[in-house]
Scaffold this active site. Structure first.
Site, PDB file in Angstrom:
ATOM      1  N   GLN A 127       2.786   9.886   2.159  1.00 31.51           N
ATOM      2  CA  GLN A 127       4.130   9.313   2.251  1.00 31.51           C
ATOM      3  C   GLN A 127       5.086   9.837   1.192  1.00 31.51           C
ATOM      4  O   GLN A 127       6.298   9.651   1.302  1.00 31.51           O
ATOM      5  CB  GLN A 127       4.066   7.781   2.144  1.00 31.51           C
ATOM      6  CG  GLN A 127       3.485   7.125   3.386  1.00 31.51           C
ATOM      7  CD  GLN A 127       3.407   5.621   3.229  1.00 31.51           C
ATOM      8  OE1 GLN A 127       2.508   5.126   2.565  1.00 31.51           O
ATOM      9  NE2 GLN A 127       4.346   4.901   3.816  1.00 31.51           N
ATOM     10  N   CYS A 137       6.067  -0.681   7.410  1.00 36.77           N
ATOM     11  CA  CYS A 137       5.680   0.596   6.790  1.00 36.77           C
ATOM     12  C   CYS A 137       6.873   1.113   6.007  1.00 36.77           C
ATOM     13  O   CYS A 137       7.998   1.114   6.514  1.00 36.77           O
ATOM     14  CB  CYS A 137       5.272   1.610   7.860  1.00 36.77           C
ATOM     15  SG  CYS A 137       4.758   3.202   7.151  1.00 36.77           S
ATOM     16  N   LEU A 138       6.613   1.543   4.786  1.00 37.65           N
ATOM     17  CA  LEU A 138       7.702   2.043   3.940  1.00 37.65           C
ATOM     18  C   LEU A 138       8.333   3.308   4.524  1.00 37.65           C
ATOM     19  O   LEU A 138       9.458   3.652   4.162  1.00 37.65           O
ATOM     20  CB  LEU A 138       7.181   2.318   2.525  1.00 37.65           C
ATOM     21  CG  LEU A 138       6.714   1.065   1.757  1.00 37.65           C
ATOM     22  CD1 LEU A 138       5.986   1.466   0.476  1.00 37.65           C
ATOM     23  CD2 LEU A 138       7.877   0.132   1.451  1.00 37.65           C
ATOM     24  N   GLY A 156       0.835  -1.195   0.000  1.00 35.92           N
ATOM     25  CA  GLY A 156       0.000   0.000   0.000  1.00 35.92           C
ATOM     26  C   GLY A 156       0.868   1.242   0.000  1.00 35.92           C
ATOM     27  O   GLY A 156       2.074   1.167   0.278  1.00 35.92           O
ATOM     28  N   HIS A 189      -2.436   7.029   7.689  1.00 40.48           N
ATOM     29  CA  HIS A 189      -1.455   7.944   7.077  1.00 40.48           C
ATOM     30  C   HIS A 189      -2.117   9.255   6.657  1.00 40.48           C
ATOM     31  O   HIS A 189      -1.519  10.323   6.787  1.00 40.48           O
ATOM     32  CB  HIS A 189      -0.823   7.310   5.834  1.00 40.48           C
ATOM     33  CG  HIS A 189       0.370   6.437   6.108  1.00 40.48           C
ATOM     34  ND1 HIS A 189       1.511   6.892   6.730  1.00 40.48           N
ATOM     35  CD2 HIS A 189       0.608   5.127   5.815  1.00 40.48           C
ATOM     36  CE1 HIS A 189       2.392   5.906   6.814  1.00 40.48           C
ATOM     37  NE2 HIS A 189       1.871   4.806   6.265  1.00 40.48           N
ATOM     38  N   HIS A 212      -4.265   0.948   7.959  1.00 38.98           N
ATOM     39  CA  HIS A 212      -2.905   1.510   7.985  1.00 38.98           C
ATOM     40  C   HIS A 212      -2.810   2.735   7.064  1.00 38.98           C
ATOM     41  O   HIS A 212      -2.283   3.784   7.457  1.00 38.98           O
ATOM     42  CB  HIS A 212      -1.922   0.403   7.557  1.00 38.98           C
ATOM     43  CG  HIS A 212      -0.486   0.807   7.462  1.00 38.98           C
ATOM     44  ND1 HIS A 212       0.501   0.307   8.292  1.00 38.98           N
ATOM     45  CD2 HIS A 212       0.152   1.659   6.618  1.00 38.98           C
ATOM     46  CE1 HIS A 212       1.659   0.847   7.961  1.00 38.98           C
ATOM     47  NE2 HIS A 212       1.487   1.670   6.946  1.00 38.98           N
ATOM     48  N   GLU A 213      -3.339   2.594   5.842  1.00 41.40           N
ATOM     49  CA  GLU A 213      -3.254   3.706   4.880  1.00 41.40           C
ATOM     50  C   GLU A 213      -4.154   4.870   5.289  1.00 41.40           C
ATOM     51  O   GLU A 213      -3.785   6.036   5.150  1.00 41.40           O
ATOM     52  CB  GLU A 213      -3.634   3.243   3.466  1.00 41.40           C
ATOM     53  CG  GLU A 213      -2.818   2.089   2.892  1.00 41.40           C
ATOM     54  CD  GLU A 213      -1.328   2.246   3.028  1.00 41.40           C
ATOM     55  OE1 GLU A 213      -0.831   3.386   3.147  1.00 41.40           O
ATOM     56  OE2 GLU A 213      -0.637   1.218   3.042  1.00 41.40           O
TER      57      GLU A 213
END
Ligand code: GNR
Ligand code: NI
Length: 168
Positions: A51, A93-94, A46, A139, A135-136
């Site tokens: 981000q 997480c990236l 994702g 963000h 999660h997204e």
């Protein structure tokens, strides 16, 4: 199309609350293209616009396995309408390279969003897809995985991210 730089914690831009998208314009579609390219290159399951430093309410998810055809889902102006039960998933997480932590979230979610054509849709999800949606969506509100950890784990992750900062 371009691969964009993914911001790493503690970049303050990750804490910004993203703004609703007024219309899925050609420039928003270009952003979505860049996000897809960036997500697949990472690779990640994702990616939220936040981000890559774009404070718009857009995230993408593709939970297809390596040997499966890609299954890109685009969520514009997402709203989580319902959260049912709970589950714990080992999340990455990236924006926190090298960090994985168990996080408890809802087991099932119902979400409403616009797709890449600006058309509304609703989706019920469980398992990894439900985890990724939560999660997204976090963000887009400037909420990060570290916010779901207890004090001790939070401190450990914080210290690791500070130490890795020069390489970020
Ligand atoms: O690539 C990712 N993997 C992942 C694994 C478990 C739970 C959530 C995620 S999302 C993450 C990509 C990312 O940072 N998205 O914001
Ligand atoms: Ni993330």
């Amino acid at each position: 199309m371009a691969i964009r730089t993914i911001l790493h914690y503690p970049d303050p831009r990750l804490r910004e609350k993203a703004k609703p998208v007024e219309a899925v314009t050609p420039s928003m579609l270009e952003l979505i293209e860049d996000m897809a390219e960036t997500m697949y290159a990472a690779p990640g399951v994702g990616l939220a616009a936040t981000q890559i430093g774009e404070p718009h309410r857009i995230f993408l998810i593709d939970i297809a396995g390596e040997d499966e055809p890609s299954d890109l889902r685009v969520f514009v102006n997402p709203e989580i309408l319902e959260r049912i039960g709970d589950q714990t998933w080992e999340e990455g997480c990236l924006s926190f390279p090298g960090v994985t932590e168990e996080i408890k979230r809802a087991n099932k979610v119902k979400v409403r969003a616009l797709d890449r054509d600006g058309k509304p849709f609703e989706l019920e999800a469980d398992g990894l897809l439900a985890v990724a949606i939560q999660h997204e969506n976090d963000h887009l509100d400037g909420v990060l995985m570290i916010d779901h950890l207890g004090l001790l784990k939070k401190r450990i992750v914080n210290r690791k991210m500070q130490k890795d900062r020069v390489r970020a």
